[in-house]
Motif scaffolding. Structure first.
Motif, PDB file in Angstrom:
ATOM      1  N   VAL A  98      16.462  35.325  40.191  1.00 15.39           N
ATOM      2  CA  VAL A  98      16.713  34.017  40.816  1.00 15.39           C
ATOM      3  C   VAL A  98      18.205  33.709  40.877  1.00 15.39           C
ATOM      4  CG1 VAL A  98      14.488  33.051  40.135  1.00 15.39           C
ATOM      5  CG2 VAL A  98      16.464  32.733  38.649  1.00 15.39           C
ATOM      6  N   LYS A  99      18.989  34.399  40.043  1.00 14.34           N
ATOM      7  CA  LYS A  99      20.439  34.185  40.053  1.00 14.34           C
ATOM      8  C   LYS A  99      21.053  34.516  41.400  1.00 14.34           C
ATOM      9  CE  LYS A  99      20.639  35.378  35.132  1.00 14.34           C
ATOM     10  NZ  LYS A  99      21.048  36.415  34.148  1.00 14.34           N
ATOM     11  N   GLU A 100      20.378  35.408  42.132  1.00 15.74           N
ATOM     12  CA  GLU A 100      20.894  35.830  43.439  1.00 15.74           C
ATOM     13  C   GLU A 100      20.326  34.985  44.581  1.00 15.74           C
ATOM     14  OE1 GLU A 100      23.162  38.136  43.158  1.00 15.74           O
ATOM     15  OE2 GLU A 100      22.706  38.341  41.015  1.00 15.74           O
ATOM     16  N   LYS A 101      19.449  34.056  44.258  1.00 12.05           N
ATOM     17  CA  LYS A 101      18.777  33.283  45.309  1.00 12.05           C
ATOM     18  C   LYS A 101      19.480  31.952  45.563  1.00 12.05           C
ATOM     19  CE  LYS A 101      14.207  35.318  44.581  1.00 12.05           C
ATOM     20  NZ  LYS A 101      12.753  35.064  44.448  1.00 12.05           N
ATOM     21  N   LYS A 102      19.174  31.395  46.708  1.00 14.64           N
ATOM     22  CA  LYS A 102      19.716  30.092  47.079  1.00 14.64           C
ATOM     23  C   LYS A 102      19.015  29.013  46.255  1.00 14.64           C
ATOM     24  CE  LYS A 102      20.189  26.902  50.966  1.00 14.64           C
ATOM     25  NZ  LYS A 102      19.863  26.642  52.396  1.00 14.64           N
ATOM     26  N   THR A 103      19.799  28.178  45.599  1.00 16.27           N
ATOM     27  CA  THR A 103      19.248  27.147  44.730  1.00 16.27           C
ATOM     28  C   THR A 103      18.937  25.877  45.513  1.00 16.27           C
ATOM     29  OG1 THR A 103      20.409  27.971  42.778  1.00 16.27           O
ATOM     30  CG2 THR A 103      19.720  25.666  42.751  1.00 16.27           C
ATOM     31  N   ILE A 104      17.712  25.388  45.320  1.00 17.06           N
ATOM     32  CA  ILE A 104      17.318  24.103  45.878  1.00 17.06           C
ATOM     33  C   ILE A 104      17.032  23.177  44.703  1.00 17.06           C
ATOM     34  CG2 ILE A 104      15.599  22.872  47.249  1.00 17.06           C
ATOM     35  CD1 ILE A 104      15.159  25.455  48.809  1.00 17.06           C
ATOM     36  N   GLN A 105      17.697  22.025  44.682  1.00 17.98           N
ATOM     37  CA  GLN A 105      17.525  21.086  43.581  1.00 17.98           C
ATOM     38  C   GLN A 105      16.479  20.029  43.913  1.00 17.98           C
ATOM     39  OE1 GLN A 105      18.517  20.645  40.455  1.00 17.98           O
ATOM     40  NE2 GLN A 105      19.922  22.393  40.298  1.00 17.98           N
ATOM     41  N   LEU A 106      15.553  19.823  43.004  1.00 23.35           N
ATOM     42  CA  LEU A 106      14.559  18.776  43.146  1.00 23.35           C
ATOM     43  C   LEU A 106      15.179  17.461  42.674  1.00 23.35           C
ATOM     44  CD1 LEU A 106      11.566  18.107  43.790  1.00 23.35           C
ATOM     45  CD2 LEU A 106      11.065  18.549  41.388  1.00 23.35           C
ATOM     46  N   GLU A 107      15.170  16.480  43.527  1.00 18.34           N
ATOM     47  CA  GLU A 107      15.808  15.205  43.202  1.00 18.34           C
ATOM     48  C   GLU A 107      14.918  14.332  42.318  1.00 18.34           C
ATOM     49  OE1 GLU A 107      17.073  13.278  46.758  1.00 18.34           O
ATOM     50  OE2 GLU A 107      18.355  14.947  47.399  1.00 18.34           O
ATOM     51  N   LYS A 108      13.635  14.300  42.618  1.00 16.95           N
ATOM     52  CA  LYS A 108      12.710  13.489  41.844  1.00 16.95           C
ATOM     53  C   LYS A 108      12.364  14.198  40.538  1.00 16.95           C
ATOM     54  CE  LYS A 108       8.011  11.610  41.990  1.00 16.95           C
ATOM     55  NZ  LYS A 108       6.738  11.573  42.756  1.00 16.95           N
ATOM     56  N   SER A 109      12.434  13.487  39.428  1.00 15.58           N
ATOM     57  CA  SER A 109      12.172  14.102  38.121  1.00 15.58           C
ATOM     58  C   SER A 109      10.714  14.541  38.009  1.00 15.58           C
ATOM     59  CB  SER A 109      12.499  13.107  37.010  1.00 15.58           C
ATOM     60  OG  SER A 109      12.205  13.659  35.753  1.00 15.58           O
ATOM     61  N   PRO A 110      10.461  15.833  37.763  1.00 13.91           N
ATOM     62  CA  PRO A 110       9.080  16.293  37.583  1.00 13.91           C
ATOM     63  C   PRO A 110       8.587  15.979  36.183  1.00 13.91           C
ATOM     64  CG  PRO A 110      10.576  18.126  37.310  1.00 13.91           C
ATOM     65  CD  PRO A 110      11.430  16.935  37.623  1.00 13.91           C
ATOM     66  N   SER A 111       7.275  16.001  36.003  1.00 19.75           N
ATOM     67  CA  SER A 111       6.692  15.818  34.683  1.00 19.75           C
ATOM     68  C   SER A 111       6.682  17.162  33.975  1.00 19.75           C
ATOM     69  CB  SER A 111       5.268  15.264  34.808  1.00 19.75           C
ATOM     70  OG  SER A 111       4.718  15.013  33.542  1.00 19.75           O
ATOM     71  N   LEU A 112       7.532  17.315  32.969  1.00 19.80           N
ATOM     72  CA  LEU A 112       7.698  18.584  32.273  1.00 19.80           C
ATOM     73  C   LEU A 112       7.318  18.448  30.803  1.00 19.80           C
ATOM     74  CD1 LEU A 112      11.145  19.679  33.752  1.00 19.80           C
ATOM     75  CD2 LEU A 112       8.970  20.831  34.143  1.00 19.80           C
ATOM     76  N   LEU A 113       6.537  19.405  30.336  1.00 22.33           N
ATOM     77  CA  LEU A 113       6.140  19.456  28.932  1.00 22.33           C
ATOM     78  C   LEU A 113       7.236  20.197  28.172  1.00 22.33           C
ATOM     79  CD1 LEU A 113       3.413  18.430  27.733  1.00 22.33           C
ATOM     80  CD2 LEU A 113       2.708  20.827  27.643  1.00 22.33           C
ATOM     81  N   LEU A 114       8.136  19.459  27.540  1.00 23.72           N
ATOM     82  CA  LEU A 114       9.294  20.062  26.894  1.00 23.72           C
ATOM     83  C   LEU A 114       9.180  20.089  25.367  1.00 23.72           C
ATOM     84  CD1 LEU A 114      12.112  18.394  29.039  1.00 23.72           C
ATOM     85  CD2 LEU A 114      11.075  20.659  29.353  1.00 23.72           C
ATOM     86  N   LYS A 115       8.354  19.223  24.811  1.00 21.18           N
ATOM     87  CA  LYS A 115       8.180  19.114  23.366  1.00 21.18           C
ATOM     88  C   LYS A 115       6.698  18.961  23.049  1.00 21.18           C
ATOM     89  CE  LYS A 115      12.648  18.945  22.416  1.00 21.18           C
ATOM     90  NZ  LYS A 115      13.350  19.980  21.607  1.00 21.18           N
TER      91      LYS A 115
END
Length: 398
Positions: free
Chosen positions: A113-130
């Motif tokens: 993915v380091k070589e791919k074009k980055t698209i940033q999601l503006e709206k905060s997704p619901s992420l299970l981080l903890k």
């Protein structure tokens, strides 16, 4: 695109231990459904997993090119629309967190993915981080899953004349469910009652609440909102804002609050969890990535119990206790706030639950449900036994 490949993000997975010891993140239950089931229903695609090597055999990866999606992402109706039109040279990010990108059949990770074009999601997704996000997000996830599961369907009727219902339009009952002389209050959120479940006499349930297939709520139980009881469980006493993944029992009196319980766990009669410190200070919780306790910022946080762990009658757990996989806790007093995997003991100290003895117990427990501890599962547990040695500090001092 034929399939969705749900990958364990290495930057996130460690913060989801001990539950991620025994399953990919996509196999976590939050709300009514597992994360994998949410993606499957929303996309209509088959689901496979990219996870730790020792888990990959039980949770296989499908052949062929796939859309790789971060398994910590809890999808909603818009999620699929954000990724289905991604091109092969694009990668969707939220900040530094990779959300989705195509992955080739022979690729073992997402370094490309380091070589791919980055698209940033503006709206905060619901992420299970903890780990505590599991109970934090559970009420909203029940609402989302309820809408997903029940859309266009008709609930089975409540035929028991002694059951009292509030906001019946927010209650959905699957076939085979039995309800006797209970109170179901769905004014604050939906109540989902799964297939072949039983709600016994005197039970009081407030939504949002989910009772998954083949589970039982015992007589006189008090189930507060934002709670999920996974499949093949037996639950009694008082439970508030907690998630029980499945195949676990809390059959008797005692309080469980703001907690997450894995599979094949058993809480002895009158087990109680503290979910609030006496001084109302924020709760600290063991963080596997730091090897120490970290501030959750939460005022309410109870027990995190990994798969195959058990506790004896009258066990008392302090606020913010973390228990690994395969532990057996018993005795007087409060045990420590972090209990390593395959620990045996309590407040007076711990020794190691020898693997051969643990295996006997696990086989007996699973046999009661008509299931067998497979060679695949045994190999996973043996790997965890080795991986968790460093946390069993008594082994080093003896």
């Amino acid at each position: 695109m034929d399939s969705i490949l749900l990958f364990d993000d290495p930057a996130i997975r460690g913060s989801l231990l001990p539950f991620a010891f025994t399953r990919p993140v996509a196999d976590f239950r939050v709300g009514i459904l597992k994360i994998s089931e949410k993606w499957e229903k929303i996309t209509g695609k088959s689901i496979s997993y990219l996870t730790q090597d020792y888990l990959q055999k039980k949770f296989p990866r499908a052949k062929g090119k796939a859309m790789a999606v971060n398994a910590a992402w809890l999808p909603d109706a818009e999620s699929w629309g954000l990724i289905e039109n991604l091109k092969e040279d694009q990668a969707l990010f939220f900040g530094k967190i990779l959300l989705a990108s195509y992955i080739g059949e022979t690729e073992k990770n997402l370094d490309a993915v380091k070589e791919k074009k980055t698209i940033q999601l503006e709206k905060s997704p619901s992420l299970l981080l903890k780990t505590w996000n599991i109970f934090q997000f559970n009420g909203e996830e029940i609402r989302k899953d309820f809408a997903l599961i029940t859309k266009g369907r008709k609930s089975e009727p409540i035929t028991d004349p002694y059951t009292k219902v509030y906001s019946a339009e927010n209650i959905f009952i699957e076939k085979g469910a039995t309800i006797r002389a209970a109170i179901l209050n769905a004014e604050n959120g939906p109540i989902y009652i799964g297939k072949n479940t039983e709600i016994q006499e005197g039970s009081i349930i407030r939504g949002p609440f989910a009772l998954c297939d083949h589970s039982t709520i015992n007589m006189g139980a008090k189930l507060r909102g934002d709670t999920t009881v996974g499949p093949h469980c037996k639950v009694g006493g008082e439970v508030s804002n907690s998630v029980i993944f499945g195949y676990s029992n809390k059959g008797h009196e005692g309080f469980l609050g703001n907690s997450v319980i894995g599979e094949w766990c058993n809480l002895g009669a009158d087990t109680n969890t503290s979910n609030l410190k006496n001084n109302y200070a924020p709760v600290k919780l063991w963080d596997y990535t730091k090897g120490g306790f970290a501030n959750t910022g939460l005022q309410f946080c109870g027990l995190m119990m990994g798969d195959h762990s058990k506790c004896g009658i009258n066990t008392m757990f302090n606020t913010g206790t973390v228990i690994g996989v395969g532990a057996n806790i018993f005795g007087d007093g409060f045990p420590r706030n972090f209990i390593a995997s395959f620990a045996w003991g309590g407040a007076s100290g711990f020794s190691t639950f020898q693997f051969s003895k643990f295996e006997e117990t696990a086989k007996a427990v699973m046999g009661r449900r008509g299931l067998e501890l497979t060679a695949e599962e045994l190999e996973i547990l043996q790997t965890i036994f080795e991986l968790s040695k460093n946390y069993r500090i008594w082994e080093k001092s003896s």
